[in-house]
Scaffold this active site. Sequence first.
Site, PDB file in Angstrom:
ATOM      1  N   SER A   1      -2.827 -10.519   4.857  1.00 13.32           N
ATOM      2  CA  SER A   1      -3.551  -9.255   4.745  1.00 13.32           C
ATOM      3  C   SER A   1      -2.621  -8.134   5.161  1.00 13.32           C
ATOM      4  O   SER A   1      -1.888  -8.264   6.154  1.00 13.32           O
ATOM      5  CB  SER A   1      -4.798  -9.252   5.633  1.00 13.32           C
ATOM      6  OG  SER A   1      -5.524  -8.055   5.455  1.00 13.32           O
ATOM      7  N   GLU A   2      -2.639  -7.032   4.403  1.00 20.10           N
ATOM      8  CA  GLU A   2      -1.637  -5.983   4.620  1.00 20.10           C
ATOM      9  C   GLU A   2      -1.761  -5.293   5.968  1.00 20.10           C
ATOM     10  O   GLU A   2      -0.831  -4.611   6.399  1.00 20.10           O
ATOM     11  CB  GLU A   2      -1.683  -4.958   3.489  1.00 20.10           C
ATOM     12  CG  GLU A   2      -2.892  -4.069   3.481  1.00 20.10           C
ATOM     13  CD  GLU A   2      -2.841  -3.071   2.334  1.00 20.10           C
ATOM     14  OE1 GLU A   2      -2.756  -1.872   2.618  1.00 20.10           O
ATOM     15  OE2 GLU A   2      -2.894  -3.492   1.171  1.00 20.10           O
ATOM     16  N   ASN A   3      -2.919  -5.443   6.649  1.00 21.14           N
ATOM     17  CA  ASN A   3      -3.029  -4.831   7.970  1.00 21.14           C
ATOM     18  C   ASN A   3      -2.364  -5.673   9.054  1.00 21.14           C
ATOM     19  O   ASN A   3      -2.379  -5.287  10.221  1.00 21.14           O
ATOM     20  CB  ASN A   3      -4.494  -4.547   8.333  1.00 21.14           C
ATOM     21  CG  ASN A   3      -5.367  -5.781   8.278  1.00 21.14           C
ATOM     22  OD1 ASN A   3      -5.227  -6.608   7.383  1.00 21.14           O
ATOM     23  ND2 ASN A   3      -6.289  -5.922   9.214  1.00 21.14           N
TER      24      ASN A   3
END
Length: 219
Positions: free
Chosen positions: A51-53
């Site tokens: 996940s990009e976070n």
Amino acid sequence: MSSNYTRRSKDALARRVAQDIHDGAYVNLGIGMPTLVANHIPVGMEVVLHSENGILGMGPAPAQGDEDYDLINAGKQPVTLLAGGAYFHHADSFAMMRGGHLDICVLGAFQVSATGDLANWSTGEAGAIPAVGGAMDLAIGAKQTWVMMDLLTKQGQSKIVERCSYPLTGIGCVKRIYSDLCTLACTSQGLVLIDLVEGLSMTELESLIGLPIAKPTHA
């Protein structure tokens, strides 16, 4: 035109996408419908979800009542973390995306062109989100970019087009389109059929999309 076909449900579509993910793959699932793919990874396969976070090793969605809102994906949905999973800085996450370390990203889309141009961040309308976010990094950085979406808009227009009219996320980056009616490959020569739902003919599909679709060369 016949309508004796059944659209794939969102879960059936997620299962269809998961079916094509290879063992050992590092995969980013975009915001929205693509997050459902996490619930359909085949048992016994190791697929590392990103996940990009700043998460690697996400599992399926938590059971109702087990949500931990300190553990969320980029769409702010609660997720689970598998054994060996990790959290890290946002900048490190983007370095993974931009550095070619993801095998596949699965994104939603407003439009996809027959040759794989992607428009998935803005419709250009007043009040639309003001920036592309991480979608551009994912679309260009992943080794393969797949789109997961309904084939038609609520108005019945095809989201697969000859040329995108919405602001582009990436040019020629989409390799496959997984939709509720069919799965298609995007090539430099245009669309190639991978599969379509039972009861839907190639002629009907071409009519819905308004573009020619080639049969696979091995068929």
